[in-house]
Design a protein around this motif. Sequence first.
Motif, PDB file in Angstrom:
ATOM      1  N   ARG A 109       5.757  52.685  29.530  1.00  0.00           N
ATOM      2  CA  ARG A 109       4.361  52.821  29.006  1.00  0.00           C
ATOM      3  C   ARG A 109       3.868  51.881  28.143  1.00  0.00           C
ATOM      4  O   ARG A 109       2.824  51.266  28.153  1.00  0.00           O
ATOM      5  N   GLN A 110       4.989  51.058  27.570  1.00  0.00           N
ATOM      6  CA  GLN A 110       4.827  49.709  26.677  1.00  0.00           C
ATOM      7  C   GLN A 110       5.911  49.248  26.834  1.00  0.00           C
ATOM      8  O   GLN A 110       7.269  49.889  26.941  1.00  0.00           O
ATOM      9  N   GLY A 111       6.216  48.041  26.568  1.00  0.00           N
ATOM     10  CA  GLY A 111       7.316  47.050  26.704  1.00  0.00           C
ATOM     11  C   GLY A 111       7.918  47.151  28.003  1.00  0.00           C
ATOM     12  O   GLY A 111       7.422  47.388  28.940  1.00  0.00           O
ATOM     13  N   THR A 112       9.038  46.564  28.127  1.00  0.00           N
ATOM     14  CA  THR A 112      10.007  46.219  29.099  1.00  0.00           C
ATOM     15  C   THR A 112      11.169  46.726  29.579  1.00  0.00           C
ATOM     16  O   THR A 112      11.408  47.345  30.608  1.00  0.00           O
ATOM     17  N   TYR A 113      12.040  46.853  28.543  1.00  0.00           N
ATOM     18  CA  TYR A 113      13.332  47.224  28.773  1.00  0.00           C
ATOM     19  C   TYR A 113      13.755  48.728  27.822  1.00  0.00           C
ATOM     20  O   TYR A 113      13.656  48.530  26.859  1.00  0.00           O
ATOM     21  N   ARG A 168       8.237  47.120  18.820  1.00  0.00           N
ATOM     22  CA  ARG A 168       8.256  45.597  19.031  1.00  0.00           C
ATOM     23  C   ARG A 168       7.911  45.690  20.565  1.00  0.00           C
ATOM     24  O   ARG A 168       8.316  44.777  21.333  1.00  0.00           O
ATOM     25  N   PHE A 169       7.032  46.631  21.141  1.00  0.00           N
ATOM     26  CA  PHE A 169       6.875  46.556  22.513  1.00  0.00           C
ATOM     27  C   PHE A 169       5.556  46.179  23.003  1.00  0.00           C
ATOM     28  O   PHE A 169       5.212  46.424  24.069  1.00  0.00           O
ATOM     29  N   SER A 170       4.744  45.640  22.222  1.00  0.00           N
ATOM     30  CA  SER A 170       3.531  45.030  22.647  1.00  0.00           C
ATOM     31  C   SER A 170       3.221  43.577  22.208  1.00  0.00           C
ATOM     32  O   SER A 170       2.076  43.235  21.973  1.00  0.00           O
ATOM     33  N   GLY A 171       4.165  42.484  22.029  1.00  0.00           N
ATOM     34  CA  GLY A 171       3.924  41.563  21.815  1.00  0.00           C
ATOM     35  C   GLY A 171       3.498  41.269  20.189  1.00  0.00           C
ATOM     36  O   GLY A 171       4.330  42.362  19.451  1.00  0.00           O
TER      37      GLY A 171
END
Lengths: 337, 251
Positions: A109-113, A168-171
Amino acid sequence: MSATLTIHSAGPGLTVQDTGRPGHLGQGLSRGGAADPLALAEGAALLGQPPDTAAVEMAGMGGVVSADTDIRIALTGAPMQATLNGERLTWNASHTLPAGARLAIGGARQGTYGYLHLGGGIATEPVLGARSAHLAAGLGRALAEGDTLPLGPDHAGETGQTLDIADRFSGGTVRVIPSMQTDRFAPDDLKRFEDTEFTRDPRGNRMGVKMRFDGAPFAAQDQLHILSEIIVPGDIQATGDGAPFVLLSECQTTGGYPRIATVIPPDLPRVAQARAGDTIRFAFVTRDEALAALRDHANRLAQLPKSTRPLVRNPHDIPDLLGYQLIGGVTTGREEP
Amino acid sequence: MTDAPAFPAIRDVGLSGLLVTFADTLSEPANRAALAFRAAVDAQGWDGVQETATSLASAFLRYDPLTLDRDALAGRLRDLLAETDWTRAPLPEGRRLWTIPVALGGDAGPQFDEAADAAGLTPDQAREEIAAARTRVLTIGFAPGQAYLGRLPEHWNIPRLQELTPNVPKGALVAAIRQLIVFARPTPTGWRHIGQTAFRSFRPDAETPFPLTPGDEIAFSPVPVRDIEALQDSDDGGATVTPIREEGGPA
């Protein structure tokens, strides 16, 4: 008896990751390991396991898994939709995965890993001292449908734990310090570097991510005559087309493009986790400020095992209170949608 | 912008690295100094130094900045630098000579003729020079175990290509800027693909995963391409290895 995890379906970026293989820089092998080491440590804390325990890293999306015996799991990193037999599971929490039940993990939903941690950890045979896949080096491979993973013996018993995590999931803004070639960039360009709003380019992987921006390329004085030099994760190279490229855990060990700055380690997960289109800004800090941030980060990591608490749910969110076991500490930790 | 640093220079690499650089261009003495200085740092056994490495003309230290003060470590490095002229230090002990079979030109090295031409040689002359060259492992980097070999004679100072060749296979021999590389992994590259070996420079499951060490010497022995194909399943790729006796060292 040791448990086995079976992968029934897998997104394209599922790999086994731990804290990587330090110590081989001089032999051309970067450390590798989890793209978001903080998420690895958070999962280990939720399950009461050593911080280097191997977990499944999921880039962008997860998959469907089951175990052949009851096991404990924890979910951390980029929040993804996770369901167990159709019930939604809380992210950043530990749960019980009953034998044969299917755990389905969808897109982030947010972030990559995102990370799937397993009680007892993944017990594949270590290669050069670690279990991490290092795809750039040809070590290990991506997990695929039909794979099975051996799990180690699980000594702790608790589930239904959660912990507060640093978003830390959206820049956002990441702190940088000067690197070995920062002084080869003009002061105006360094100021522009700090003033520019970058977005993460869609091309990005565990080796590094490129930054998109409007404006003139970033280039160093005498750029073409720089000898290839040691690279460390966090280094920001000004590549051939003048776009900053932030190197991550699986980066090459040497490179010839000038380094405009280096992201400090506590802020690197913010770069790794940013999704295509998320905005990132870079802010220079002094070495003393960076060291203080590193010290705080090390303290937080050390405190993580003591930072877990039971999942508390609002009774109004539970449709059938009577169906629930209300004795403390033995709920399944499943969260209703 | 500042002037070029005086050498040897000590610079920071991130928050936990120091780099000791002996020159800003590759030279035999600078490479020799980097190898010798790294070995000297290793011999010090300083607490808090977690790892060392070399690049073409630098020695690198990774340390724990929370337990080892950066300025104190830099001071110790300056003291060690002042002890001797590192550019004249002996090469590391235990060096070996590797002789690696290679198929040059043709399908095994599609850019061989072009590389020969760029070096001002006929293909036959280029073949003779590659076969006669005894190169040294200058550094290992970029990919696991991947050795940068040099240096070839000055006329081999051929530039990298502007356009990358999309995928040069594992074991490929490539040339540019007076250096040769045997690729550890399939790699897009601007270096010219001049030959093919069956040599594996990274063997994750072997007792010695990284066979080559900076300072080792490498010779290439040209063979027909069918010999390379027959060696594809061997890690060594038909290479032979012999110890190098240092001048003035034990007989």
